[in-house]
Each structure stands twice: as structure tokens, then as C-alpha cells.
Design a protein around this motif. Structure first.
Motif, PDB file in Angstrom:
ATOM      1  N   ALA A  62      40.969  53.315  36.474  1.00 46.89           N
ATOM      2  CA  ALA A  62      40.321  53.301  35.161  1.00 46.89           C
ATOM      3  C   ALA A  62      39.553  54.604  34.932  1.00 46.89           C
ATOM      4  N   LEU A  63      39.752  55.185  33.773  1.00 52.11           N
ATOM      5  CA  LEU A  63      39.112  56.471  33.491  1.00 52.11           C
ATOM      6  C   LEU A  63      37.618  56.326  33.238  1.00 52.11           C
ATOM      7  N   LYS A  64      37.265  55.295  32.532  1.00 51.95           N
ATOM      8  CA  LYS A  64      35.839  55.009  32.323  1.00 51.95           C
ATOM      9  C   LYS A  64      35.472  53.957  33.354  1.00 51.95           C
ATOM     10  N   ASN A  65      34.604  54.335  34.249  1.00 56.29           N
ATOM     11  CA  ASN A  65      34.493  53.552  35.463  1.00 56.29           C
ATOM     12  C   ASN A  65      33.075  53.631  36.005  1.00 56.29           C
ATOM     13  N   GLY A  66      32.875  52.916  37.087  1.00 61.61           N
ATOM     14  CA  GLY A  66      31.570  52.961  37.734  1.00 61.61           C
ATOM     15  C   GLY A  66      31.434  51.846  38.741  1.00 61.61           C
ATOM     16  N   TYR A  67      30.302  51.833  39.398  1.00 64.06           N
ATOM     17  CA  TYR A  67      30.018  50.763  40.353  1.00 64.06           C
ATOM     18  C   TYR A  67      28.544  50.795  40.725  1.00 64.06           C
ATOM     19  N   VAL A  68      28.145  49.677  41.317  1.00 68.30           N
ATOM     20  CA  VAL A  68      26.805  49.582  41.902  1.00 68.30           C
ATOM     21  C   VAL A  68      26.975  49.309  43.383  1.00 68.30           C
ATOM     22  N   VAL A  69      26.145  49.940  44.184  1.00 65.91           N
ATOM     23  CA  VAL A  69      26.098  49.650  45.612  1.00 65.91           C
ATOM     24  C   VAL A  69      24.673  49.218  45.955  1.00 65.91           C
TER      25      VAL A  69
END
Lengths: 632, 334
Positions: free
Chosen positions: A518-525
Motif C-alpha cells: 500500500a502506498l499510503k501506509n503506516g504502523y504503530v509499534v
């Protein structure tokens, strides 16, 4: 040189550290000296008079320094010096080590051969910060050896005096920039050894006492930088440069080898810089080992670094030091007794080998086998990056980089900076956002899952949980991905890249990656020590309950309330906030933690442990130890 | 490179050398890195100058330094040579017997270097970190950054007819100096990285520029105004540009995946002349001052070639495996 010793403070604060290690000055110094002597002894033992095809430069240097096996050492040296000179700046420092450490044992033929080599072989200076430090520290000492020698005696047509002046001028410039604005090639588990080598040579053998003192101060400085972010010798936090093997197996790094010599961590690993340091006579101040071992309380380490000089495509955010452009690098590490989670802000901070963020955890596995790490990456390569940092041409730069860094232009690369990555960390929680333009060469976001992780679970809540040794990990991707084996192109497994993939089967297999297109993406760790929860289930339950909202519809954005109740809000392209307050990057310190403090531009670093203080003052070339009363 | 050819030819004519009956008089050098054989290594197999021998073979010349990109000879003393390299400027005053680095640690990545033929004590250099100037024939150097918006530059030419008139190709277009590189002013050139500048010996007002992504540009007024030259390479990265010293009507440009394009009418029309070359990636073009109409082209790692019919046919010129940065013709050795 001024040395002010206000108090022998170490004895006042002697206590037992973890695993029963005695931390008094005397004990630390005694143990270091034992390790140092063992290095020299084994170096001497490595030279076999019956087989003069064996024995490296530093083994010969050790024999000559100690006056042992002199005939064999000189015979071996003659063979070494008969080989056609090659390697540019990497040829220089082994020669200088032999000349300096072995000085009293050299014979006339070897001295003549050294002089001939310096006259006839032109070692190029290279193009990285570590190249230049190695080049100029070596050139300074070599020139010092031939006082009064004219231009005809030198490969570059400059006299000894001119070479010494040029070398010292650069090294002083490097010291000033580094202690004012941060190192460019910062916190590299690999290249720490290059800086240690150059500085150890100067610290050991520069005849000018003031310059020798400055080198000693700088050794203390870079080793503090390492000590404050190490966990049992593993170098935690974000790194400017790291190789594929090192990013997967953090124990297989020169910094780990140095951690053994400097602080007694782990087992001894073969390493040339360890030998040079041992020969140089450098002894680290005991406060550094106390800091390296003191993980009694979690702490935050903030550091300001800078990018490698950007020669073009510098971008509007760049600023000028002297006449070179760079941008600030904001380092943040959360150091716990069981783990270090560290990051930078993302973006293109270094060419080729950047690690924007990572997690390492304490492990009982042997360093050679441990893969105690977890990190994410946007695999990026482009001529834009290459030409930003190198003088090469747009159409060849990527090709030429990949000649030595084979993974640079592959989708399964693990070290990489990306202009489409923005990271913010607070405590043991981290938010990463990505806005990757269509058409980008490798439009992926990759999360590395080491084979050392256990209990990896894809939770119905969308979180992926895992355990790394004594650490619980929660990872919440904002877009779907798929599991792939690491090195899915097979590039490293099949030997590309030479030494960077040596013994791949030992360190490179059995891992996997969670890869999202996905081009627009992210995450939390979110990371937590296992000791803080009654069980893994309790950790997972706590994380599931954390407030989290995110969007990738337009500009990626997330608001996350971490386990300690901190509300982190990040929006791609905007300044993140913590509990509603924008992060103040403008006042980011050069160093700041319970163990040290340095302000931007100060050229001073105050190192602290308890009430003990060590001031490294480059403005006055002073190393000042003191103890101040503990605050009530 | 083209400018050096031009100046040499002018000097040769003035000195009457052009009438000499002998074979080629020039010293012909290639500044190269041998990258083709570079495997698992950050450095090429060899780097430095190669000198073309009478038998057509190439032999090492001068110090082996990483990133040697060009060479220039003093207009008043052919034994004085300035070598551009990643280590800085390296100078010989005895035709290459001994060399001395004449820059300090501040200077690196020198990409191009020229003498000011109208003021022979002056020399100028373009580096990846900004331009330099020398007023003592390259024995010492000063930074020359005043007036520049960005410092990166990799090509520079000095007007042979007008002392102190210098043109600099930067990442922000072409800049001009009228005071020997003390100060710079932007010309009416697109804000694009300029990769190669060439000037005409026959018509000093005629200049040719190769750019990154914007093709070739021509100036017919000494650099005051510029126009796009060749629609066929309008979006190409052009690393090579050359103007024949024998005829200002003969122009050539070359670049990445565009091969060689030539004009025989002063830039009005252009033709593809890549056929016959082993690759379409061309980094250097040079007209031979000794053989009228001969054009040299160096490809990326696939060898250097020459043509005596303006690119219709090509002949092997050696240097297989080289990544050439410049092909330089200098006056004969003293």
C-alpha cells in the motif's frame, strides 16, 4: 593539555553491577588491562616463525612493540611490504600502525621500504567521513615520522610539514563539526571501528601532546556515544550505516568486538581495531563502563546528528555548515534493561545503509547466532539519493553503488532510508507513516520478523504480537501485507555482495518479512518488558484496549495512546504532537539523558553517572573529572 | 574538453604548427575509471589518465588516483598540467615526471578544469562542492562561490577570446563570471543541472550545453541567451557535447540511452549517429584536432570509438571497460 582530577571519584561509587561485575575504578581498569594484554599476547602468538605466510599487520606490530619474535616479525614484515600497495586509505592505517607500534623494533630495510612506499604509492582519500578520518590521521603520523622531509619524499608532492598541517586542519575541523552539530556517519555498528582506529593512532602516537589529548577526548566521546546506547555490547538505536548481515545479526558487528575490549561484554571477536586500540595504550575512563552497564532504570537518550554532506538535491530543509549542506538528524532511543527501541525522524539521512529505527533485546544466545532485532523499512533506491551524496552521474550512480552494496537496488533490502517515511517515537512506542508516490521503484513497506521471535500471532484486532526474549512486541499495520521470506530475491543467499553475505546460512536464513504494497501506509509499534505484565495474554489484552485511530485515505495520520497513557499524534508532513504539544525539534540537544548532556554548538560533553562527572571540553582541550554532591 | 581543443587549435595556427608536415602532434589523454571489472568492490580496478600511443594502444600516465576526471595544459608552458581528481587538483610542471597536489583538504571531487587562455596565469575548476579559481597557474586555489545559489558544478569553460569570461555549469543552470570567477551571475538558462559545456574555436560566441533531462542547448551570443537545440534529445541526460575546432557547423552531443547525435549545420538539424556503437550510453565526445572531421565517442564501459564521417561509421579506439570522464587533446610535450 590540562588534566584536572578533582577527586578520584570512581572508588566512591564502586558497587556491584549486574551479573556481579565490580564497578570500582580499580576493578574496571584492572579488567580492561587484562583484556588489553590478552589481545597483545594473542597477537604475538599468532605469528608463527615456522610459517611466515601467516600473521597480520597488527600481529607483527605487537611483536615489534614488545620485542618478541623480532626476527620472525621482521621477516613477515618484509613479505607484507613486498606486496604491491593497494587499498587507498585502507592501506594507510595498517602501515602506520606498524610504523608507530613497531617503531622500536624496525630494522633499516623496513624503514627504507616504508619511506619508499610513502613516496611512490598514492593512496586516494576516499569519499566518506570515515575514509577521511582514517586518511588524515594516518597521513599525520606518517609525516610526523619524517620531519623535514621535502615534497620529493611524498606521493602527493607535499612536504612532511605540509601534510601534517593539512591533516591536522581537517581533523580539527571534523572534531569541531562533530562536537557542535553531531557526527554525519553517526552511530554505525560497523564504522565505529574506523573512527576508533584513526583516533587510537593519534591518541597513542601523535607527538604533539595537545593534539594527542584531543584525540583521546574524541575517543572518549565516540565511546560514550556507544556506551549510552548499548545493551550488553549490542549497539541499539538508529544507525547511519549498517550492512545486511549486521542489521539481521547485531552481534556480528565491529562495535560488538569493541564492546568486549572496552567494557567486557560478550566474547572476544577477531577485530583489527581491537588490536590497534590495545597497542595504542588507550584506556577508557571507568565511567563509561559504569554507564554501559547501568540499566537499572529505563531512560531516554536524545541525540542530534546530521546527514552526510548533501552536495546537490539538498532540499529546502537543508542548512549550511561552513560551505556544506546537511539536515539535522533527531535521534531518540528508549533504553530499558531488557531492550532498546531507537529511531530517527525518517527521510534520506544517509546514502545506502541507513537504519531509521530498530528494536534490540537482551538475549542469552551467542552473539554469532543471535538475531535479536525487529525493525521496519521502506526499501528505496534512486539516483536522487545517490547524487545527493555522491559525485557520480545520475545514470550510473545506482549501478556503481550496487557494485559493492549488492542489495542496494533490490526490493528485499533491509537497510534503507526513504524520503517517503516519517517516524516518531515517544518512550517505547513508535508511529511510522508512509506516503509513497505511484511509480516509486519499490513501493513497499517491510517489517522484519527475526527467527528469534516467538509467539508471533496475527490477532483479530489487527495487531500482530510477538515476543523477542524478555520483550513483548505489538505491531499494528495500517494496511494489509503478506508474509515473505527475507531475501526473497535470493540475492544474498546466492553470494552477491561478497563479504556482506558471507556465511549467509548462519545468519540470514529462517527470518521473514511482513510486506505491504500500500502506498499510503503506516504502523504503530508498542514495546514492553515482559516483566511488566503477568503474562503475554495480559500484554495483548492491554494493547488491544489502547485507543488508536488512523487514516490512510489522504495524508496518512494516526493518533495512538500508548501503554503509559501518552497520546501521540502524527500526520504525514506535519510536526507530531505528544499530549497535544508539538515536538520541539528546534531545541533538540546534541546529547541528553541521565548519563550525559551536550548543547548544540557547545563542543562540550558532560558525562554523568550518579554524582560523578566527566567533562570533555574541546574548546579548552580539557578532560575534567569531578564528583558533585548528589541532589537531595 | 571541446574548449581545450579549440584553444589548442588556435594556438597551433598562430604558432604555425598547423603547417607542420608531421603526423599527429597532440598528446591524447583519456581520464577514466575502469569500472567494468569492478565487482564486489567500491573502487574501480584502475583510475587515472591513459595516454594514447602511436600504435593506438593506451598507456597509464600520471598518478593513479580515484576519480580522475580531466586534464589541462598551461597555454604558456605545455609541461605544466593540471589534473582534476577526487583528491583535488594535482599539478606537474615537468610534463608529468613529478606531481604535487595543490589543493588542501577542503577541495574534493574536481569534475572539470580549464586555463584562461586570455589570461594564462588564471585557471578555474568545477567541483561537486563549488568552483575554484587560481591566479598562479594552478599552484594554489581559492574558493569561488560568490553569487551562486547552489555550489554543485561539474563543467566549466573559459572564453578564449575574453579574459575572465567564465561559464559554469551548475545544478541550477549556467552561471557566468566576467571577473575571472570572483563573482557569478545566473544566465538565462533553465534551472536544470548542466552536465557539459563546449565552446567553438571558430566562433567564440557559439556554445553548446548538455543537461540532465532537458537535452541540448545552444547559445550564439557567448552564453547570454540559450535555446533548446535538438528536439530529438530534448528530455535526455546529455553528458557529452563537442564542437569541431575545424568547423563551427559540426556539433555533437551524447548521453544516456541516446547515443550520439550530430549536426552538420550549426545545430539547425540533428541526426542519430549511434548505429555502429556497441552501446547507447555515451559520456564523452571529442573532435580530433589532428584529423579533420574525426569524432571520438566514449561509451559507458563498452569502449571508445572514432568516426571519420561524422558518426556514420565507427572504429574501435580501445579503452574497453572504461567509464570515461574526458578525452583531452593537449599540445605536444616540450
Amino acid at each position: 593539555m590540562v588534566l584536572v582530577l578533582m577527586l578520584s571519584v570512581g572508588a566512591l561509587f564502586a558497587r556491584e553491577g549486574e551479573k556481579g561485575v565490580l564497578l570500582s575504578d580499580a576493578d574496571i581498569t584492572r579488567r580492561f588491562e587484562e583484556r588489553r594484554q590478552s589481545v597483545i599476547a594473542s597477537s604475538i602468538a599468532a605469528l608463527d616463525p615456522a610459517d611466515l605466510t601467516k600473521g597480520g599487520h597488527y600481529d607483527v606490530a605487537a611483536c615489534l612493540q614488545r620485542g618478541e619474535k623480532r626476527e620472525a616479525a621482521l621477516a613477515r614484515l618484509a613479505k607484507i611490504l613486498a606486496v604491491k600497495a593497494d587499498g587507498n586509505m585502507f592501506w594507510m592505517f595498517p602501515m602506520v600502525t606498524l610504523m608507530m607500534a613497531g617503531d622500536q623494533g624496525l630494522d633499516d630495510p623496513s624503514r627504507a621500504r616504508f619511506a619508499e612506499l610513502w613516496r611512490t604509492y598514492w593512496p586516494s582519500r576516499g569519499d566518506t567521513e570515515n575514509h577521511w578520518v582514517l586518511y588524515y590521521s594516518s597521513l599525520y603520523l606518517a609525516a610526523q615520522t619524517y620531519p623535514g622531509a621535502g615534497p620529493e619524499k611524498w606521493f602527493n608532492g607535499k612536504s612532511s610539514a605540509e601534510n601534517m598541517a593539512e591533516s591536522r586542519s581537517y581533523l580539527e575541523h571534523w572534531l569541531e563539526v562533530t562536537t557542535s552539530f553531531g557526527q554525519g556517519e553517526y552511530d554505525s555498528p560497523n564504522y565505529l571501528e574506523e573512527y576508533a582506529t584513526g583516533l587510537a593512532l593519534l591518541s597513542g602516537w601523535a607527538q604533539d601532546a595537545a593534539f594527542r589529548q584531543r584525540a583521546h577526548l574524541m575517543l572518549d566521546y565516540i565511546f560514550y556515544d556507544y556506551a549510552v546506547e548499548t545493551l550488553d555490547g549490542y549497539y541499539g538505536g538508529a544507525h547511519s550505516r549498517v550492512y545486511p548481515r549486521q542489521i539481521i545479526a547485531p552481534g556480528l558487528t565491529p562495535s560488538m568486538a569493541l564492546g568486549w575490549l572496552l567494557f567486557g561484554f560478550g566474547e572476544r571477536q577477531p577485530n583489527g581495531t581491537v588490536q590497534i586500540l590495545a597497542l595504542s595504550g588507550y584506556t577508557p575512563p571507568p565511567i563509561l563502563e559504569r554507564i554501559a552497564r547501568d540499566r537499572a532504570q529505563p531512560y531516554v537518550e536524545r541525540e542530534l546528528k546530521r546527514t552526510r554532506w548533501r552536495l546537490r538535491n539538498a532540499g529546502p530543509e537543508s542548512f549550511v555548515i561552513g560551505d556544506k549542506r546537511t539536515i539535522p538528524v533527531y535521534k531518540y532511543s528508549y533504553v530499558d534493561q531488557d531492550f532498546i527501541l531507537g529511531s530517527t525522524q525518517g527521510g534520506l539521512l544517509q546514502p545506502i545503509q541507513q537504519q531509521t529505527w530498530n528494536l534490540i533485546w537482551r538475549t542469552d544466545r551467542p552473539a554469532a547466532k543471535a538475531a535479536n532485532t525487529f525493525f521496519g523499512v521502506q526499501p528505496y533506491s534512486s539516483p536522487l539519493e545517490g547524487t545527493m551524496f555522491f559525485g557520480a552521474d545520475w545514470d550510473t550512480v545506482t549501478n556503481l553503488i550496487a557494485r559493492s552494496k549488492a542489495d542496494y537496488d533490490t526490493p528485499d533490502k533491509l537497510p534503507s532510508g526513504s524520503p517517503f517515511e516519517q517516524v516518531y517515537q515517544h518512550g517505547p512506542a513508535l508511529v511510522a507513516l508512509y506516503d509513497i508516490p505511484p511509480g516509486t521503484r519499490f513501493p513497499l513497506v517491510t517489517m522484519f520478523f527475526s527467527r528469534d521471535l516467538t509467539h508471533t500471532e496475527e490477532d483479530a484486532s489487527g495487531w500482530i504480537f510477538a515476543q523477542g526474549g524478555p520483550v513483548y512486541i505489538a505491531y499494528r499495520p495500517f494496511a494489509a501485507g503478506e508474509w515473505k521470506p527475507n531475501d526473497w530475491t535470493g540475492l544474498l543467499a546466492h553470494g552477491a555482495g561478497g563479504f556482506i553475505s558471507t556465511d549467509f546460512a548462519k545468519w540470514g536464513s529462517g527470518h521473514r518479512c511482513y510486506v505491504s504494497p500500500a502506498l499510503k501506509n503506516g504502523y504503530v509499534v508498542q514495546v514492553a518488558p515482559a516483566r511488566a505484565f503477568a503474562s503475554y495474554e495480559a500484554f495483548k489484552a492491554a494493547v488491544r484496549a489502547l485507543p488508536l485511530t488512523f487514516s490512510t485515505a489522504t495524508q496518512p495520520e494516526a493518533t495512538f495512546t500508548s501503554l503509559d497513557g501518552t497520546v501521540i499524534h502524527a500526520r504525514y508532513g506535519a510536526t507530531p504532537t505528544v499530549n497535544g504539544q508539538p515536538v520541539d525539534f528546534a531545541s533538540w540537544p546534541l546529547f541528553e539523558s541521565p548519563f550525559g548532556h551536550a548543547t548544540r554548538g557547545s563542543q562540550q560533553l558532560e558525562i554523568a553517572h550518579g554524582a560523578e562527572r566527566l567533562l570533555l571540553d574541546f574548546t579548552h582541550n580539557v578532560r575534567q573529572e569531578s564528583a558533585v554532591p548528589a541532589q537531595p | 574538453m571541446s574548449s581545450r581543443l579549440s584553444r589548442f587549435l588556435v594556438l597551433a595556427l598562430v604558432a604555425g604548427l598547423a603547417t607542420a608536415p608531421a603526423a599527429p602532434v597532440s598528446r591524447f589523454y583519456a581520464a577514466v575509471s575502469m569500472t567494468k571489472a569492478q565487482k564486489n568492490s567500491p573502487t574501480p580496478l584502475d583510475s587515472g589518465l591513459y595516454l594514447r600511443q602511436a600504435d593506438g594502444q593506451w598507456a597509464n600516465f600520471g598518478p593513479r588516483i580515484l576519480g580522475v576526471t580531466s586534464l589541462v595544459a598551461s597555454p604558456v608552458n605545455p609541461a605544466t598540467l593540471l589534473l582534476a581528481s577526487s583528491d583535488g587538483v594535482v599539478r606537474t610542471t615537468d610534463g608529468g615526471k613529478t606531481w604535487r597536489k595543490t589543493t588542501g583538504w577542503e577541495v574534493a571531487d574536481v569534475r572539470a578544469i580549464v586555463f584562461d587562455h586570455a589570461n594564462p596565469a588564471h585557471a578555474y575548476a568545477a567541483t561537486a562542492w563549488g568552483p575554484l579559481r587560481s591566479t598562479d597557474g594552478g599552484a594554489s586555489w581559492q574558493l569561488a562561490q560568490q553569487g551562486l545559489s547552489r555550489l554543485y558544478c561539474q563543467t566549466i569553460i573559459a572564453d578564449a577570446a575574453s579574459g575572465g569570461h567564465v561559464l559554469l555549469g551548475t545544478e541550477d543552470g549556467v552561471y557566468v563570471s566576467r571577473d575571472g570567477a570572483v563573482t557569478w551571475a545566473r544566465t538565462a538558462f533553465p534551472a536544470v543541472s548542466v552536465l557539459r559545456l563546449a565552446e567553438s574555436a571558430a566562433d567564440p560566441k557559439l556554445l553548446l550545453a548538455g543537461t540532465q533531462g532537458r537535452g541540448a542547448w545552444l547559445s550564439r551570443d557567448g552564453g547570454q541567451s540559450w535555446t533548446a537545440a535538438d528536439p530529438g534529445s530534448a528530455t535526455a541526460n546529455l553528458y557529452a557535447a563537442a564542437i569541431s575546432p575545424h568547423a563551427a557547423t559540426q556539433l555533437a552531443v551524447g548521453g544516456w540511452e541516446i547515443g550520439v547525435r550530430v549536426s552538420a549545420d550549426g545545430g539547425r538539424t540533428w541526426a542519430d549517429r549511434t548505429a555502429g556503437l556497441p552501446a547507447k550510453n555515451v559520456f564523452v565526445l571529442a573532435f580530433d584536432p589532428d584529423v579533420k572531421g574525426r569524432l571520438w565517442a566514449s561509451t559507458f564501459e563498452e569502449g571508445t570509438y572514432y568516426s571519420d564521417d561524422l558518426g556514420r561509421t565507427w572504429h574501435d579506439g580501445g579503452l574497453y571497460g572504461a567509464y570515461a570522464f574526458d578525452l583531452v587533446f593537449l599540445p605536444p610535450a616540450p
